[in-house]
Enzyme design. Structure first.
Site, PDB file in Angstrom:
ATOM      1  CG  ASP A 116       4.894   2.907   7.360  1.00 31.49           C
ATOM      2  OD1 ASP A 116       3.974   3.355   6.642  1.00 31.49           O
ATOM      3  OD2 ASP A 116       4.703   2.041   8.241  1.00 31.49           O
ATOM      4  CG  HIS A 117       4.081   0.082   4.120  1.00 34.12           C
ATOM      5  ND1 HIS A 117       4.011  -1.217   4.522  1.00 34.12           N
ATOM      6  CD2 HIS A 117       3.675   0.827   5.183  1.00 34.12           C
ATOM      7  CE1 HIS A 117       3.573  -1.270   5.781  1.00 34.12           C
ATOM      8  NE2 HIS A 117       3.356  -0.036   6.198  1.00 34.12           N
ATOM      9  CG  HIS A 167       4.121  -1.946  11.318  1.00 31.49           C
ATOM     10  ND1 HIS A 167       4.935  -0.844  11.462  1.00 31.49           N
ATOM     11  CD2 HIS A 167       3.334  -1.696  10.241  1.00 31.49           C
ATOM     12  CE1 HIS A 167       4.653   0.040  10.505  1.00 31.49           C
ATOM     13  NE2 HIS A 167       3.680  -0.460   9.743  1.00 31.49           N
ATOM     14  CG  ASP A 175       0.662  -1.437   7.729  1.00 28.34           C
ATOM     15  OD1 ASP A 175       1.605  -2.232   7.931  1.00 28.34           O
ATOM     16  OD2 ASP A 175       0.813  -0.195   7.717  1.00 28.34           O
ATOM     17  CG  HIS A 188      -0.419   0.082   2.528  1.00 29.59           C
ATOM     18  ND1 HIS A 188       0.378  -0.892   3.072  1.00 29.59           N
ATOM     19  CD2 HIS A 188      -0.547   1.049   3.478  1.00 29.59           C
ATOM     20  CE1 HIS A 188       0.719  -0.541   4.308  1.00 29.59           C
ATOM     21  NE2 HIS A 188       0.181   0.638   4.584  1.00 29.59           N
ATOM     22  CG  HIS A 233       0.086   4.351   4.779  1.00 29.27           C
ATOM     23  ND1 HIS A 233      -0.629   3.547   5.628  1.00 29.27           N
ATOM     24  CD2 HIS A 233      -0.753   5.347   4.395  1.00 29.27           C
ATOM     25  CE1 HIS A 233      -1.861   4.037   5.753  1.00 29.27           C
ATOM     26  NE2 HIS A 233      -1.963   5.121   5.007  1.00 29.27           N
ATOM     27  CG  HIS A 289      -3.988   0.046   6.786  1.00 33.16           C
ATOM     28  ND1 HIS A 289      -3.934   0.635   8.025  1.00 33.16           N
ATOM     29  CD2 HIS A 289      -2.813   0.374   6.173  1.00 33.16           C
ATOM     30  CE1 HIS A 289      -2.784   1.289   8.151  1.00 33.16           C
ATOM     31  NE2 HIS A 289      -2.097   1.141   7.043  1.00 33.16           N
TER      32      HIS A 289
HETATM   33 FE    FE Z   1       2.783   0.630   8.083  1.00 29.47          FE
HETATM   34 ZN    ZN Z   2       0.079   1.564   6.598  1.00 26.94          ZN
END
Ligand code: FE
Ligand code: ZN
Length: 256
Positions: free
Chosen positions: A61-62, A172, A134, A57, A59, A115
């Site tokens: 942090d991905h 995570h 996530d 996805h 975001h 999410h």
């Molecule tokens: Fe994440």
């Molecule tokens: Zn995420």
């Protein structure tokens, strides 16, 4: 058949980036590179050459390392067709149910909105490995930023239909905090109680609690158990339908 080699790279405060290497062909994928520097370092150490990036996805942090890794390796970036505009550097757009070749292996894509609206998961059936970003966590699930409880429950149900011995590679290390919540909505679950003890031990030794197996999650993750009487009782919704109970568990976690 030679098994895929899977490396877990902990980055930022609690993210896991994964490297997947097919020894038969040398193909190497990175799942959700939050950042590029530690990924590069691990690739060098292993002597693997990156050929693919698989994004679950949009975001940061991905996908934060997408462009730097693409520049370094000229690798192919795969992501959701539904979310192509938000996946930096995307080359190949994939849809629900679609399969693609990764070296000598086949990977299947699931759309799992909830999410985010364009979230997808990658499943390597022969190697019993699921990369779910996530959506599903060890003892938890992602927050509903862009989806309804009904959508997320539908997404989780798709993943629950995979074989019990599927390894769940989530993005995570949230397990300890998830466990503290889980026991409040499934207090009489003996499997959860003993898993919590294992988690404490692993974390006290600085070891990851990920991957788990789908069977473990079905037995202990409250977000997969809205149909269980114990969970229904704990949230005061005995006999209610799964979506209603799931929504309440999610709401309680958001406020935990
Ligand atoms: Fe994440
Ligand atoms: Zn995420």
């Amino acid at each position: 058949m030679t098994a895929l080699q899977i490396e877990q790279v902990p980055v930022l405060s609690d993210n896991y980036v994964y490297l997947i290497h097919d020894p038969e062909t040398g193909c190497c994928a990175c799942v959700d590179p939050a950042v590029s520097v530690p990924v590069n370092a691990r690739l060098d150490q292993l002597g693997w050459r990156l050929t693919h990036i698989l994004n679950t996805h949009h975001h940061n942090d991905h996908i934060g390392g997408n462009l730097e890794l693409k520049q370094a390796y000229d690798c192919e970036i795969i992501g959701a067709e539904n979310d192509a505009a938000r996946i930096a550097g995307i080359d190949s757009k994939v849809r629900d149910g679609q399969t693609f070749k990764f070296g000598s292996k086949t990977c299947k894509v699931f759309e799992v909105p909830g999410h985010t609206s364009g979230h997808i998961a990658y499943w390597f059936a022969e190697d019993k490995a699921l990369f779910c970003g996530d959506t599903l966590f060890a003892l938890g699930c992602g927050r509903l930023f862009e989806g309804s409880p009904a959508q997320m429950w539908d997404s989780l149900s798709k993943l629950m239909a995979l074989p019990d011995d599927t390894r769940v590679f989530c993005a995570h290390e949230y397990t300890q905090a998830n466990a503290a919540f889980a026991i409040t909505v499934d207090p009489d679950n003996a499997a959860l109680q003993s898993r919590m003890t294992e988690i404490e031990t692993l974390r006290s030794q600085g070891k990851p609690t990920v991957p788990s197996t789908l069977l473990q999650e079905k037995q202990t993750n409250p977000f997969l158990r809205p149909e269980e009487t114990g969970v229904q009782k704990a949230v005061g919704l005995v006999g209610e339908d799964a979506v209603r109970v799931f929504a309440e568990v999610r709401r309680l976690k958001d406020n935990f």
